[in-house]
Motif scaffolding. Sequence first.
Motif, PDB file in Angstrom:
ATOM      1  N   THR A  66       0.859  -1.177   0.000  1.00 14.31           N
ATOM      2  CA  THR A  66       0.000   0.000   0.000  1.00 14.31           C
ATOM      3  C   THR A  66       0.894   1.226   0.000  1.00 14.31           C
ATOM      4  O   THR A  66       1.759   1.365   0.876  1.00 14.31           O
ATOM      5  N   ALA A  67       0.717   2.091  -0.978  1.00  9.31           N
ATOM      6  CA  ALA A  67       1.509   3.312  -1.046  1.00  9.31           C
ATOM      7  C   ALA A  67       0.821   4.453  -0.305  1.00  9.31           C
ATOM      8  O   ALA A  67       1.477   5.366   0.186  1.00  9.31           O
ATOM      9  N   SER A  68      -0.511   4.410  -0.265  1.00  8.08           N
ATOM     10  CA  SER A  68      -1.312   5.436   0.399  1.00  8.08           C
ATOM     11  C   SER A  68      -2.725   4.874   0.543  1.00  8.08           C
ATOM     12  O   SER A  68      -3.008   3.810   0.006  1.00  8.08           O
ATOM     13  N   THR A  71      -3.702   4.259  -3.065  1.00 10.71           N
ATOM     14  CA  THR A  71      -2.881   3.526  -4.029  1.00 10.71           C
ATOM     15  C   THR A  71      -2.410   2.181  -3.469  1.00 10.71           C
ATOM     16  O   THR A  71      -1.813   2.130  -2.405  1.00 10.71           O
ATOM     17  N   TYR A  72      -2.697   1.128  -4.227  1.00  7.90           N
ATOM     18  CA  TYR A  72      -2.352  -0.236  -3.858  1.00  7.90           C
ATOM     19  C   TYR A  72      -1.612  -0.869  -5.031  1.00  7.90           C
ATOM     20  O   TYR A  72      -1.952  -0.620  -6.182  1.00  7.90           O
ATOM     21  N   TYR A  73      -0.595  -1.669  -4.705  1.00  6.92           N
ATOM     22  CA  TYR A  73       0.102  -2.329  -5.797  1.00  6.92           C
ATOM     23  C   TYR A  73       0.727  -3.641  -5.360  1.00  6.92           C
ATOM     24  O   TYR A  73       0.768  -3.969  -4.183  1.00  6.92           O
ATOM     25  N   VAL A  74       1.183  -4.380  -6.351  1.00  9.82           N
ATOM     26  CA  VAL A  74       1.795  -5.680  -6.145  1.00  9.82           C
ATOM     27  C   VAL A  74       3.127  -5.677  -6.876  1.00  9.82           C
ATOM     28  O   VAL A  74       3.205  -5.255  -8.033  1.00  9.82           O
ATOM     29  N   VAL A  75       4.163  -6.142  -6.197  1.00  9.92           N
ATOM     30  CA  VAL A  75       5.436  -6.417  -6.856  1.00  9.92           C
ATOM     31  C   VAL A  75       5.404  -7.911  -7.155  1.00  9.92           C
ATOM     32  O   VAL A  75       5.214  -8.728  -6.248  1.00  9.92           O
TER      33      VAL A  75
END
Length: 170
Positions: A66-68, A71-75
């Motif tokens: 979670t960046a904020s 904003t959510y992401y996956v590596v």
Amino acid sequence: MFGKKIAAGRTTASVDGDAVVLLIGMRINHFWAVHHWVPVLVAMPRMLRELSRAPERGLLGHVLLTASPRTYYVVQYWESKEKLYAYAHSPQMFHHRAWAIINRKEKAGKARQHVGLWHETYVVPEGSHESIYADMPAFGLAAAHGQVPVERRGRSAKERFAHKSGSVTP
């Protein structure tokens, strides 16, 4: 990460050859447009479950971040860019269906910038990446490719960068 076995001391990732890394995520642009962003938010775990049941597809590991609050992401770590492309374009896989739905909404003018999507793909050549973990369970590249004592790849970052598959560091 709870419950994972800690590898004592310093370790590094056991990557032989190139490393393929995909960063993929979403940004909630309008919190009130829940019906637009919730389906996107739940799609990624579904794809990850699908890939975990089919290791031959090439996903080696992933980390959810979670960046904020928006904003959510996956590596993701992949065996090869070819396997990543094959998954993305396979009509039998959920990713293909999810993109078809997104594209239909956009063409119909229903997307209205409520949710943003992004991805970045990197093929990192052998000799262009290094890693070190101190008293850590396998994480990131090490979770995807395996974890070895740091001495096997080199004590310094410079030595680990210079490591080639099959070579042994003195």
